[in-house]
Motif scaffolding. Structure first.
Motif, PDB file in Angstrom:
ATOM      1  N   PRO A  63      -9.212  -0.993  -1.387  1.00  0.00           N
ATOM      2  CA  PRO A  63      -7.873  -0.584  -1.818  1.00  0.00           C
ATOM      3  C   PRO A  63      -7.653   0.915  -1.624  1.00  0.00           C
ATOM      4  N   PRO A  64      -6.401   1.312  -1.395  1.00  0.00           N
ATOM      5  CA  PRO A  64      -6.107   2.744  -1.350  1.00  0.00           C
ATOM      6  C   PRO A  64      -6.418   3.390  -2.704  1.00  0.00           C
ATOM      7  N   ALA A 107      -5.566   5.120  -5.902  1.00  0.00           N
ATOM      8  CA  ALA A 107      -4.359   5.243  -6.718  1.00  0.00           C
ATOM      9  C   ALA A 107      -4.778   5.237  -8.177  1.00  0.00           C
ATOM     10  N   PRO A 161       0.792  -1.231   0.000  1.00  0.00           N
ATOM     11  CA  PRO A 161       0.000   0.000   0.000  1.00  0.00           C
ATOM     12  C   PRO A 161       0.825   1.283   0.000  1.00  0.00           C
ATOM     13  N   ASP A 162       2.123   1.187   0.319  1.00  0.00           N
ATOM     14  CA  ASP A 162       2.993   2.366   0.328  1.00  0.00           C
ATOM     15  C   ASP A 162       3.515   2.608  -1.083  1.00  0.00           C
ATOM     16  N   GLN A 168     -14.910   4.916  -4.072  1.00  0.00           N
ATOM     17  CA  GLN A 168     -14.551   3.911  -3.095  1.00  0.00           C
ATOM     18  C   GLN A 168     -15.777   3.485  -2.302  1.00  0.00           C
TER      19      GLN A 168
END
Length: 254
Positions: free
Chosen positions: A102-103, A105, A68-69, A253
């Protein structure tokens, strides 16, 4: 749509310096690389990501970061590839275990292995399905899906699929694409190769030639009006070839 030959890094398996192996693979037609090396301290991964991104950017490709980073410095220079959200292009590949949702992106992928994990997908752009074949990188991991098992899961996936695991030959690339995968994710075949450029070229050409013979596949998931979703397009390792990596990850989201 994510397509083509995608390289997963493994510095421990690489015969040479990881940066050189990636550069050779990109010269051989690879336009998408997933940076793993998750055992390294963040600062070392941050440096590695900063060194690999220009290699991909110069060829029109993109670096996807596992986890995730996104490994972006606090002050990011103007991007060479536009981002949906402004700033640098952010591409992530997540494990099956999370995080959920999910983040946010520009491009998000996830590792999946069975129907249950596919059913948990929400806003991901693509998945890897593994292992398709027995793999030297993870001996005993499986059991392997095989082309038939891959085809069954591809039919259930709401997003494009990259086949992963034990893919080392053009025949295996063909089997995966014929099973419905839009591309293949490769680690050991290129990382362990004495000539990464040659292996990348061979696999990329096999994918491209087969893709030219097939009718275009229908989209896996509708895209909201007004959002670009160009994704990663396949390329062949010829002079002047390029691949644009853009994915309008603008879906709401959950």
């Amino acid at each position: 749509m994510v397509s083509g030959v995608v390289l997963l890094t493994d510095r421990r398996a690489a015969r040479g310096d990881l940066r050189d192996v990636v550069a050779q693979a990109v010269a051989g037609g690879v336009r998408c690389v997933v940076l793993r090396e998750k055992d390294l301290p963040r600062v070392e991964r941050l440096v590695l990501a900063a060194e690999l991104r220009p290699i991909l950017a110069e060829a029109g490709g993109t670096l996807i970061v596992a986890g995730p980073d996104p490994l972006l410095p606090e002050t990011e220079p103007a991007p060479r590839i536009p981002s949906t959200f402004g700033g640098a292009f952010v591409a992530l590949h997540l494990p099956a275990a999370g995080p959920y949702p999910p983040p946010v992106a520009d491009l998000v992928g996830r590792s999946c292995h069975d129907e249950a994990e596919l059913d948990r997908l929400t806003t991901e752009d693509y998945v890897t399905l593994s292992p398709v074949f027995p793999t030297r990188s993870k001996p005993g991991h499986g059991p392997p899906l095989g082309p038939d098992g891959l085809a069954a899961l591809v039919g259930r996936s709401p997003v494009p699929v990259l086949a992963l695991g034990g893919i080392e030959t053009p025949a295996q690339v063909r089997a995966c694409v014929e099973a419905g995968a839009t591309g293949v994710a490769v680690q050991g075949a290129i990382m362990r190769a004495r000539d990464p450029h040659q292996v990348a070229t061979t696999l990329t050409i096999a994918h491209h030639e087969l893709l030219q013979k097939q009718p275009p596949a229908p989209p896996h998931r509708p895209v909201p009006t007004g959002n670009a979703h160009d994704g990663l397009r396949p390329t062949v390792p010829t002079q002047g070839s390029s691949l644009t990596a853009r994915s309008g990850h603008g879906r709401p989201q959950p």
